[in-house]
Design an enzyme around this catalytic site. Structure first.
Site, PDB file in Angstrom:
ATOM      1  N   ARG A 139      32.815  33.063  42.231  1.00  0.00           N
ATOM      2  CA  ARG A 139      33.424  33.203  43.560  1.00  0.00           C
ATOM      3  C   ARG A 139      32.337  33.143  44.630  1.00  0.00           C
ATOM      4  NH1 ARG A 139      37.842  35.265  45.506  1.00  0.00           N
ATOM      5  NH2 ARG A 139      37.571  33.339  46.662  1.00  0.00           N
ATOM      6  N   HIS A 156      37.360  40.514  51.931  1.00  0.00           N
ATOM      7  CA  HIS A 156      38.824  40.522  52.032  1.00  0.00           C
ATOM      8  C   HIS A 156      39.242  41.165  53.354  1.00  0.00           C
ATOM      9  CE1 HIS A 156      39.511  39.573  47.700  1.00  0.00           C
ATOM     10  NE2 HIS A 156      38.338  40.162  47.563  1.00  0.00           N
ATOM     11  N   TYR A 207      32.268  45.047  42.483  1.00  0.00           N
ATOM     12  CA  TYR A 207      33.154  45.931  43.238  1.00  0.00           C
ATOM     13  C   TYR A 207      33.076  47.354  42.707  1.00  0.00           C
ATOM     14  CZ  TYR A 207      35.601  41.919  45.296  1.00  0.00           C
ATOM     15  OH  TYR A 207      35.917  40.781  45.986  1.00  0.00           O
ATOM     16  N   TYR A 258      29.873  36.333  42.536  1.00  0.00           N
ATOM     17  CA  TYR A 258      30.045  36.890  41.188  1.00  0.00           C
ATOM     18  C   TYR A 258      30.830  35.932  40.312  1.00  0.00           C
ATOM     19  CZ  TYR A 258      34.569  38.436  43.132  1.00  0.00           C
ATOM     20  OH  TYR A 258      35.791  38.492  43.746  1.00  0.00           O
ATOM     21  N   HIS A 265      32.471  36.655  49.757  1.00  0.00           N
ATOM     22  CA  HIS A 265      33.637  36.759  50.635  1.00  0.00           C
ATOM     23  C   HIS A 265      33.930  38.210  50.954  1.00  0.00           C
ATOM     24  CE1 HIS A 265      35.235  37.117  46.534  1.00  0.00           C
ATOM     25  NE2 HIS A 265      36.134  37.936  47.056  1.00  0.00           N
TER      26      HIS A 265
END
Lengths: 235, 187
Positions: A153, A158, A104, A143, A156
């Site tokens: 994870r 959000h 991120y 990640y 995905h």
């Protein structure tokens, strides 16, 4: 008695507050049951944010920086609907995600994977009168996280939606079909099993743009209205 | 696929910079009517630890008690420039701050009025479903007759009352669990 404008969710649709396999939840979940409130003006109104003017690049996360980001370009589109299949027109849809390497653009993310100067990872779109929205982005990477040994994870995106009222506010995550990491993800699996497929986008060959980008479809279903509108009630 | 609600998921820790780029902690630009107030909402986990990666949203009526929304059809003034929505992330002290105006009272569906209040949504890593609560103003004479507070165990009502500090800031601690657990609402 006035009737609630929005139907109460049936059991089994949302995750419980506490899911021990997701280790952040035990200390971040209420112990006491919520106080059930009749829906008043405070709950049946909510921010519509119709005055927010969206820039042309806001729903294209590949065109927000100096150059194109690395990764697999994809189209993510769908409709914002209520439980009766009616469109939620003009809904503001906000998304955020990591880059193709699984990192991120956020100072708290210290995963040893490269940042992409051409990818910020945030987007907004306004649904049309039919509830349809669309983003162009890149497929986010998987990640690792520290929830348990060798925790990863699944890829995905959000999603944040307001819908028509305070009562319809929803933040969720969209996953990709056939991802083997779904089986071992405590956040995805916090949702009751029967409802989990609703968090998966569908591969959408029809919306794929030849020579350019694959497409995924993700419809979002918000709370529906009770059959009898409040204004038809007497007494 | 539309055979049920889309399930809720946590906001996670990394929304900052994307969602918050459209944050609005100052709800009331110059010209909006009403008493100016500042809010400081502090998030705690079940052990009292400050939550520094949370996101708080507020939704409120204007000083006349009117919501800026088509469902509020009452003949009360709307303030241009006042939507009534705020969004701010919590800082290292677990605190999200807002500048707004004190809301007016809004009606209760069975008749009478609710005490002035601000609706709050709580999101954070580890919070799988949006937590909804309300902020009321300590010392407000309307509290005694408020129909929502009457639904709340008297011993827990104080968890909804913001108190004014020496600087005039309305402070409300929000506890997700623990001995001082905040009252959350299901509507």
């Amino acid at each position: 008695m006035a009737q609630d404008l929005y139907r109460r969710p049936a059991p089994g649709q949302h995750p419980p507050h506490r899911v021990d396999a997701y280790k952040s939840t035990p200390n971040r979940s209420p112990r006491k049951p919520a106080v059930v409130l009749p829906q008043t003006l405070s709950e049946i109104t909510g921010p519509l944010l119709r005055g927010e003017r969206l820039g042309a690049e806001e729903n294209d996360l590949t065109r927000q920086r100096m150059g194109p980001p690395l990764g697999e370009r994809i189209v993510v589109h769908g409709r914002v609907l209520d439980e009766d299949g009616k469109p939620v027109p003009d809904a503001l849809v906000e998304i955020w995600q990591c880059n193709a390497a699984g990192r991120y653009h956020h100072p708290g993310d210290q995963h040893y994977a490269p940042l992409d100067p051409n990818f910020h990872g945030g987007g907004r779109a306004r649904a049309d009168s039919d509830g349809a929205y669309q983003f162009v982005t890149i497929k986010p990477g998987a990640y690792p996280w520290k929830n348990h040994h060798n925790a990863w994870r699944p890829a995905h995106i959000h999603f944040s939606l307001f819908g028509p009222a305070f009562a319809t506010r929803l933040i969720t995550q969209m996953y990709f079909p056939n991802d083997p990491l779904l089986a071992i993800d405590p956040i995805y699996n916090s949702v009751p099993e029967a409802a989990r497929p609703r968090l998966q986008a569908a591969f959408d060959l029809g919306a794929t743009r030849p020579e350019w980008a694959l497409a995924y479809r993700f419809d979002i279903v918000l709370r529906g209205r009770n059959a009898t509108p409040m204004e038809d009630e007497h007494g | 696929m539309a055979d049920g609600l889309t399930p809720s998921q946590t906001i996670g820790p990394f929304y900052w910079g994307t969602l918050v780029s459209s944050c609005r902690a100052d709800l009331a630009p110059a010209g909006v009517a009403g008493e100016r107030i500042e809010l400081a909402l502090t998030l705690h986990d079940a052990e009292g630890v400050l939550i520094s990666d949370g996101l708080l949203e507020i939704w409120q009526a204007n000083s006349h008690g009117r919501y800026n929304h088509p469902e509020d059809r009452r003949n009360l003034p709307l303030d241009p420039g006042f939507e009534g929505f705020g969004r701010a992330s919590t800082d290292a002290t677990g605190t999200a701050r807002f500048a707004t105006v004190r809301p007016g009272p809004v009606p209760w569906p069975q008749g009478g009025m609710q005490a002035p209040h601000i609706n709050i949504s709580v999101f954070a890593r580890g919070v799988l479903n949006r937590l909804a609560t309300r902020l009321y103003f300590d010392g407000d004479p309307a509290l005694a007759g408020d129909p929502v507070l009457k639904l709340v165990d008297p011993a827990r009502r104080s968890t909804l009352l913001a108190k004014r500090d020496a600087e005039g800031v309305w402070r409300l601690p929000i506890h997700i669990g623990g001995a001082h657990e905040t009252v959350f609402f299901d509507s």
